[in-house]
Design a protein around this motif. Sequence first.
Motif, PDB file in Angstrom:
ATOM      1  N   GLU A  81       0.812  -1.220   0.000  1.00 44.27           N
ATOM      2  CA  GLU A  81       0.000   0.000   0.000  1.00 44.27           C
ATOM      3  C   GLU A  81       0.844   1.267   0.000  1.00 44.27           C
ATOM      4  N   HIS A  82       2.020   1.225   0.642  1.00 42.77           N
ATOM      5  CA  HIS A  82       2.775   2.455   0.858  1.00 42.77           C
ATOM      6  C   HIS A  82       4.247   2.275   0.514  1.00 42.77           C
ATOM      7  N   LEU A  83       4.744   3.196  -0.316  1.00 39.31           N
ATOM      8  CA  LEU A  83       6.183   3.257  -0.522  1.00 39.31           C
ATOM      9  C   LEU A  83       6.840   3.799   0.732  1.00 39.31           C
ATOM     10  N   ASN A  84       8.071   3.447   0.916  1.00 40.61           N
ATOM     11  CA  ASN A  84       8.925   4.107   1.898  1.00 40.61           C
ATOM     12  C   ASN A  84       8.992   5.610   1.550  1.00 40.61           C
ATOM     13  N   ALA A  85       9.180   6.463   2.526  1.00 40.69           N
ATOM     14  CA  ALA A  85       9.139   7.918   2.286  1.00 40.69           C
ATOM     15  C   ALA A  85      10.203   8.377   1.293  1.00 40.69           C
ATOM     16  N   VAL A  86      11.378   7.733   1.303  1.00 41.84           N
ATOM     17  CA  VAL A  86      12.417   8.124   0.345  1.00 41.84           C
ATOM     18  C   VAL A  86      11.989   7.705  -1.065  1.00 41.84           C
ATOM     19  N   GLN A  87      11.470   6.490  -1.193  1.00 44.30           N
ATOM     20  CA  GLN A  87      10.967   6.054  -2.503  1.00 44.30           C
ATOM     21  C   GLN A  87       9.876   6.995  -2.996  1.00 44.30           C
ATOM     22  N   GLN A  88       8.967   7.366  -2.105  1.00 48.30           N
ATOM     23  CA  GLN A  88       7.851   8.226  -2.504  1.00 48.30           C
ATOM     24  C   GLN A  88       8.358   9.593  -2.958  1.00 48.30           C
ATOM     25  N   ALA A  89       9.341  10.119  -2.235  1.00 51.64           N
ATOM     26  CA  ALA A  89       9.894  11.426  -2.619  1.00 51.64           C
ATOM     27  C   ALA A  89      10.577  11.347  -3.985  1.00 51.64           C
ATOM     28  N   PHE A  90      11.304  10.264  -4.248  1.00 56.13           N
ATOM     29  CA  PHE A  90      11.951  10.113  -5.559  1.00 56.13           C
ATOM     30  C   PHE A  90      10.888  10.032  -6.662  1.00 56.13           C
ATOM     31  N   GLU A  91       9.810   9.309  -6.381  1.00 56.07           N
ATOM     32  CA  GLU A  91       8.762   9.207  -7.398  1.00 56.07           C
ATOM     33  C   GLU A  91       8.073  10.561  -7.587  1.00 56.07           C
ATOM     34  N   ASP A  92       7.748  11.228  -6.487  1.00 55.89           N
ATOM     35  CA  ASP A  92       7.040  12.508  -6.586  1.00 55.89           C
ATOM     36  C   ASP A  92       7.850  13.550  -7.355  1.00 55.89           C
ATOM     37  N   HIS A  93       9.176  13.482  -7.222  1.00 52.21           N
ATOM     38  CA  HIS A  93      10.032  14.468  -7.884  1.00 52.21           C
ATOM     39  C   HIS A  93      10.598  13.947  -9.211  1.00 52.21           C
ATOM     40  N   ASP A  94      10.148  12.758  -9.601  1.00 57.52           N
ATOM     41  CA  ASP A  94      10.509  12.193 -10.908  1.00 57.52           C
ATOM     42  C   ASP A  94      12.025  12.218 -11.128  1.00 57.52           C
ATOM     43  N   VAL A  95      12.757  11.696 -10.150  1.00 59.91           N
ATOM     44  CA  VAL A  95      14.212  11.810 -10.224  1.00 59.91           C
ATOM     45  C   VAL A  95      14.900  10.576 -10.811  1.00 59.91           C
ATOM     46  N   VAL A  96      14.179   9.476 -10.946  1.00 59.34           N
ATOM     47  CA  VAL A  96      14.856   8.244 -11.366  1.00 59.34           C
ATOM     48  C   VAL A  96      15.243   8.330 -12.840  1.00 59.34           C
ATOM     49  N   ILE A 142      18.567  15.597  -4.323  1.00 55.01           N
ATOM     50  CA  ILE A 142      18.631  16.333  -3.051  1.00 55.01           C
ATOM     51  C   ILE A 142      17.346  17.133  -2.836  1.00 55.01           C
ATOM     52  N   ASP A 143      16.802  17.729  -3.907  1.00 47.37           N
ATOM     53  CA  ASP A 143      15.499  18.421  -3.781  1.00 47.37           C
ATOM     54  C   ASP A 143      14.446  17.453  -3.242  1.00 47.37           C
ATOM     55  N   ALA A 144      14.427  16.243  -3.781  1.00 46.23           N
ATOM     56  CA  ALA A 144      13.441  15.249  -3.334  1.00 46.23           C
ATOM     57  C   ALA A 144      13.654  14.919  -1.857  1.00 46.23           C
ATOM     58  N   LEU A 145      14.897  14.752  -1.471  1.00 54.57           N
ATOM     59  CA  LEU A 145      15.182  14.409  -0.077  1.00 54.57           C
ATOM     60  C   LEU A 145      14.842  15.575   0.845  1.00 54.57           C
ATOM     61  N   MET A 146      15.056  16.797   0.381  1.00 52.85           N
ATOM     62  CA  MET A 146      14.692  17.966   1.187  1.00 52.85           C
ATOM     63  C   MET A 146      13.181  18.021   1.427  1.00 52.85           C
ATOM     64  N   SER A 147      12.393  17.474   0.499  1.00 57.49           N
ATOM     65  CA  SER A 147      10.937  17.510   0.679  1.00 57.49           C
ATOM     66  C   SER A 147      10.517  16.588   1.819  1.00 57.49           C
ATOM     67  N   ILE A 148      11.268  15.555   2.070  1.00 55.70           N
ATOM     68  CA  ILE A 148      10.967  14.680   3.215  1.00 55.70           C
ATOM     69  C   ILE A 148      11.150  15.471   4.498  1.00 55.70           C
ATOM     70  N   ARG A 149      12.245  16.211   4.556  1.00 53.58           N
ATOM     71  CA  ARG A 149      12.511  17.043   5.735  1.00 53.58           C
ATOM     72  C   ARG A 149      11.413  18.081   5.919  1.00 53.58           C
ATOM     73  N   THR A 150      11.022  18.720   4.796  1.00 48.20           N
ATOM     74  CA  THR A 150      10.000  19.755   4.873  1.00 48.20           C
ATOM     75  C   THR A 150       8.681  19.189   5.355  1.00 48.20           C
ATOM     76  N   ASN A 151       8.366  17.980   4.864  1.00 49.76           N
ATOM     77  CA  ASN A 151       7.091  17.351   5.246  1.00 49.76           C
ATOM     78  C   ASN A 151       7.160  16.705   6.622  1.00 49.76           C
ATOM     79  N   GLU A 152       8.370  16.654   7.183  1.00 53.27           N
ATOM     80  CA  GLU A 152       8.597  16.038   8.478  1.00 53.27           C
ATOM     81  C   GLU A 152       8.064  14.610   8.510  1.00 53.27           C
ATOM     82  N   ALA A 153       8.205  13.925   7.362  1.00 52.57           N
ATOM     83  CA  ALA A 153       7.831  12.504   7.332  1.00 52.57           C
ATOM     84  C   ALA A 153       9.006  11.670   7.819  1.00 52.57           C
ATOM     85  N   THR A 154       8.735  10.570   8.439  1.00 47.23           N
ATOM     86  CA  THR A 154       9.782   9.680   8.890  1.00 47.23           C
ATOM     87  C   THR A 154       9.694   8.376   8.115  1.00 47.23           C
ATOM     88  N   PRO A 155      10.734   8.020   7.339  1.00 41.81           N
ATOM     89  CA  PRO A 155      10.687   6.772   6.578  1.00 41.81           C
ATOM     90  C   PRO A 155      10.538   5.572   7.507  1.00 41.81           C
TER      91      PRO A 155
END
Length: 155
Positions: A81-96, A142-155
């Motif tokens: 059901e849920h990607l890990n927060a780092v995976q989700q951030a990479f997908e959301d920012h289309d970095v792959v 790094i932009d994608a990873l910064m969004s995790i920090r901004t959202n204060e999500a914990t992987p």
Amino acid sequence: MTITLTVNREERIFSGDPRTPLVDVLRDHLRMTGTKAVCREGFCGACMVHVDGAPMASCLLPVGSLDGAAVNTIEGVATREHLNAVQQAFEDHDVVQCGMCFPGMVMTMSRFFQTNTSPDRDEIKAAMTGNICRCTGYERIIDALMSIRTNEATP
Ligand code: FES
Ligand code: FES
């Protein structure tokens, strides 16, 4: 030699040469091909897994040294059901791009965010120094990873 490991919370048995690198046990014996073997020399980070909670390069770990260890791989970080927060951030920012570096980055940075939930950009860069992206998409990563920090999500 017979080695018992817990891989992604399941007990697994390996029988064979104790010098076999963990990455080959995962990929060739357990058919978990998410962990990548790229340099096989410990400097690219593509083969990163967690061993007893710590990120380690699985190309450098002879399986014979790991009897009884708990190993977590990229296959174990998400649920259906849920990607890990780092995976989700990479997908959301289309970095792959080619994607070879991403399993290792997810493992390294997931652990990092468990220890530092609000890093700045320089701290993220420092945490990623052991993970090389040959496609060189670092700024977007790094932009994608910064969004995790901004959202204060914990992987
Ligand atoms: S394949 Fe292990 S560090 Fe590169
Ligand atoms: S996306 Fe290709 S090596 Fe990182």
